[in-house]
Design an enzyme around this catalytic site. Structure first.
Site, mmCIF file in Angstrom:
data_model
loop_
_atom_site.group_PDB
_atom_site.id
_atom_site.type_symbol
_atom_site.label_atom_id
_atom_site.label_comp_id
_atom_site.label_asym_id
_atom_site.label_seq_id
_atom_site.Cartn_x
_atom_site.Cartn_y
_atom_site.Cartn_z
ATOM 1 C CG ASP A 141 -2.177 -0.678 1.036
ATOM 2 O OD1 ASP A 141 -2.504 -1.324 -0.089
ATOM 3 O OD2 ASP A 141 -2.868 -0.973 2.167
ATOM 4 C CE LYS B 225 -8.139 0.005 -2.320
ATOM 5 N NZ LYS B 225 -6.976 -1.173 -2.201
ATOM 6 C CG MET C 124 -8.321 7.638 5.802
ATOM 7 S SD MET C 124 -9.121 6.166 5.050
ATOM 8 C CE MET C 124 -10.019 5.469 6.358
#
Length: 363
Positions: free
Chosen positions: A154, A176, A291
């Site tokens: 990741d 991502k 996030m």
């Protein structure tokens, strides 16, 4: 041999995972890095460019690009001859990082690698890489990473550790980017199953902990359904480690008896939101939001509207535990404008609560 490269120019030719392996060590040396690639680049390289840590030119190598460079690092086998010729002509060191085979093509499991993987062949390990600093991965996580034949990584994992792996390890970029390019989860699942069935030991390297907003359990379910043996290695979540890195404890005797970790990837009021923001606004404990950079202003407004005091201390820590870490203190009432005015970028952790006022400083 150790080279002093601080403030010297380094040109990296190619944007593949081979380039992704070598860039961190040049970043650590303080070099000024330029990457040129006329095709696809990995998610990590895109992110480094977006953060201003490297310069990225989306064009193939030309001799003019070598001007002012101390070293050229070639990660594209088709350009190695041209790069070497130009380096000799200009007296520039050339580092060949192309390898004898494509970095995305695994070699047969024979000899040392096969014996090193041992009974792990055909298995998958979901490894939590921790909050960012490569030293904060667990001992077991690092041990398994060194045994891997294939690493599916990741963007938020400790990517600098990939540079320590043997050249025959296949590294697959499954990063991502927030609101950007991403490998579909279905494709990630397929890769994990396929590589394990080929007899490789596969490490799925994830940021933080595999089970904290990391879709690790979804991957576990897919692998178990396919009959692939899986082991899970927990990781240190940024929701706790990052506040601690700037002197903020998420709990403190006499101040709070609870803390809540929240994903802010969808704003309050969104049909897909599963967070009871009104309830959080009525609570007094610490709130750690990951996030949540994009939706931070809306989150702050929702908490204020639900009763949380505008004077509640708050902090934002960008790239926590890394050498590029940056923290900003504010209040819940000024959180929205702070995120905008300070141009905060992901990854970042937002901390709200009285514990923020206990210690630490902006950095």
């Amino acid at each position: 041999m150790s080279l002093v490269l601080k403030d010297l120019g380094v040109l990296v030719i190619g944007g593949s995972t081979a380039a992704e392996r070598v860039i961190p060590r040049f970043l650590d040396s303080g070099a000024t890095i330029t990457v040129c690639e006329g095709g696809e680049v990995t998610t990590a390289i895109e992110a480094w460019a977006a953060d201003g840590r490297i310069s990225l030119f989306r064009t193939s190598f030309t001799p003019a690009m070598s001007w002012g460079k101390a070293i050229m690092v070639c990660c594209d086998e088709s350009l190695l001859r041209d790069v070497t010729r130009e380096g000799r002509r200009r007296g520039i060191l050339v580092d060949d990082e192309t390898g004898s085979a494509s970095p995305l093509t695994p070699v047969a499991l024979t000899g040392r690698r096969a014996s090193r993987a041992g009974d792990l062949a055909g298995q998958v390990a979901l490894v939590g890489g921790g909050p960012g600093d490569p030293g904060l991965i667990t001992v077991e996580g690092r041990r398994l990473l060194r045994l891997a034949d294939v690493v599916v990584a990741d963007h938020l994992g400790p990517l600098s550790l990939l540079g320590e792996l043997d050249p025959d390890v296949e590294i697959i970029d499954a990063g991502k980017l927030p609101y950007g390019r991403a490998m579909a989860q279905e494709r990630i699942n397929e890769l994990l199953v396929h590589r394990a069935r080929e007899g490789y030991f596969v490490v799925r390297l994830k940021g933080g902990d595999p089970y904290i907003f990391g879709r690790g359990f979804e991957e576990l379910q897919e692998l178990e359904e396919a009959g692939i043996p899986v082991r899970v290695v927990p990781g240190i979540t940024s929701a706790i480690a990052v506040p601690g890195s700037v002197g903020i404890p998420v709990t403190m005797r006499g101040i709070n008896h609870d803390f809540t970790v929240v994903s802010g990837h969808v704003p309050p009021g969104h049909p897909k939101s599963l967070v009871d923001w009104d309830a959080l606004g009525r609570m007094n404990g610490t709130i750690c939001i990951i996030m949540g950079v994009k939706n931070g202003p809306e989150i702050a407004e929702s908490l204020l509207a639900s009763g949380r005091s505008a004077d509640t201390p708050a902090a934002v820590v960008q790239e926590g535990t890394m050498s590029t870490q940056r923290s900003v203190r504010c209040t819940l009432g000024t959180l929205g404008e702070t995120l905008v005015n300070e141009k905060i970028k992901p990854p970042a952790v937002i901390i709200i609560g009285e514990v923020v006022g206990l210690g630490g400083s902006d950095a």
